[in-house]
Design an enzyme around this catalytic site. Structure first.
Site, short mmCIF file in Angstrom:
data_model
loop_
_atom_site.label_atom_id
_atom_site.label_comp_id
_atom_site.label_asym_id
_atom_site.label_seq_id
_atom_site.Cartn_x
_atom_site.Cartn_y
_atom_site.Cartn_z
CG ASP A 57 -1.97 1.12 1.15
OD1 ASP A 57 -2.28 1.59 0.05
OD2 ASP A 57 -2.43 1.55 2.23
CE1 TYR A 58 6.86 2.13 0.84
CE2 TYR A 58 6.55 -0.05 -0.08
CZ TYR A 58 7.22 0.81 0.77
OH TYR A 58 8.24 0.34 1.54
CD GLU A 59 -2.24 5.32 0.21
OE1 GLU A 59 -2.49 6.51 0.45
OE2 GLU A 59 -3.00 4.38 0.52
CG HIS A 60 2.85 9.58 -0.70
ND1 HIS A 60 2.03 10.55 -1.25
CD2 HIS A 60 2.24 9.16 0.44
CE1 HIS A 60 0.98 10.71 -0.48
NE2 HIS A 60 1.07 9.88 0.56
#
Ligand SMILES: *[C@@H]1O[C@H](CO)[C@@H](O)[C@H](O)[C@H]1NC(C)=O
Ligand SMILES: *[C@@H]1O[C@H](CO)[C@@H](O)[C@H](O)[C@H]1NC(C)=O
Length: 297
Positions: free
Chosen positions: A146-149
């Protein structure tokens, strides 16, 4: 005879993406420190139930100023209420429960949590050794990404995450893997690059449908679902909602009607919720409704 053979070959090789509903319910837990415990949640015995511990992050765990550690993961979830003992206890009590962990998340100490590898090899090596320790300590079953950046290009992300999942699966440390993209251009480029190269090791797509605007209608929701089926071809795309219904298509506003439509099409691959920490004060009403729907498939 020849015709039968052709039929069998057709069945085996040409329909591996055969649509079918899946009785899978998943919920993120532990990121917000509201003292929520596994045992607080309703757990229907007639489905597969996944808890997803949120989050392990490759940042130092200093509370004042966490800094990136190039793949050396630390645990950032509420380990008082979600300890290894509690993991074992909920799994013993409910044979249909699996517990996994999620990597990354939106933020760390109120700053964006970046995917920031120094190199593919060093990141993968650090990630495998630090996660092996965490997975064995907590006796976990699976992993979610769930990396978002991102401070790394899509190809590097694809290699790091793809290799990590492949190695953890090969070593028998995790049995399943999921990814949690949402409809943002940079996010989609990273996850779709990963999917193209390593989709075969990814079991579920926890698509964050609650990242869309809260004006989303049922037809729009179905349309978004179709778009993601094209983006993650052959993937098991789960539908999702956020506890308080403040974003996306809310449970009180048509989410379940949309799920019923997908169920009729044999495309309801499961439902997931962000997050148990916030649903606790709401009595898990929509979790119960989700599970009833899935159990009836
Ligand atoms: C921080 O992480 C290290 C290494 O994983 C661990 O030994 C230490 O207990 C952690 N400290 C806190 C406050 O979580
Ligand atoms: C819908 O989203 C807007 C901001 O995007 C927010 O101000 C509003 O409260 C939300 N509505 C509901 C019902 O949560």
């Amino acid at each position: 005879m020849a015709l039968t053979l052709i039929f069998i070959i057709f069945t085996i090789f040409l329909s591996p993406t055969k649509a079918e509903n899946i009785k899978l319910f998943r919920e993120y837990i532990g990121a917000e420190f509201t003292n929520v415990k596994f045992s607080d949640l309703p757990i229907n015995p007639n489905l597969q139930f996944d808890f997803i511990l949120s989050f392990a992050i490759d940042y130092t765990n200093s509370t004042s100023s966490p800094t990136p550690t190039n793949g050396k993961f630390n645990v950032f979830w509420d380990t008082i209420n979600l300890s290894p003992t509690q993991v074992s206890s909920i799994k013993n009590k409910h044979p249909n429960v699996r517990v996994g962990l999620s990597l990354g998340g939106d933020s760390v100490s109120n700053n964006p949590a970046y995917f920031q590898p120094k190199s593919i090899n060093s990141w993968v090596s650090n990630a495998v050794s630090s996660l092996t320790h965490i997975i064995e300590h907590f006796k976990l079953d699976g992993i979610d990404i769930d990396y978002e950046h991102f401070k790394g290009d899509p190809d590097t992300f694809a290699e790091c995450i793809g290799q990590l999942i492949s190695i953890l699966k090969r070593k028998g440390l995790v049995k399943y893997a999921s990814i949690a993209p949402f409809d943002d251009q940079d996010v989609q480029i990273h996850y779709q690059t990963l999917w193209k190269k390593y989709g075969h090791v990814i079991d579920y797509v926890n698509f964050q449908f609650y990242a869309y605007d809260n004006s989303t209608t049922i037809p729009q929701f179905i349309d978004y679902f179709e778009q993601q089926r094209k983006n993650y071809k052959g993937g098991k795309i789960l539908t999702s909602f956020i506890s308080d219904g403040s974003k996306g298509l809310a449970p009180g506003k048509g989410f379940f009607s949309a799920c019923e439509m997908l169920k009729k099409r044999q495309q309801l691959f499961g439902i997931f919720v962000w997050c148990a920490d916030e649903s606790k004060n709401l009595g898990f009403r929509y979790e119960k409704q989700s599970q009833n729907l899935l159990a009836s498939l």
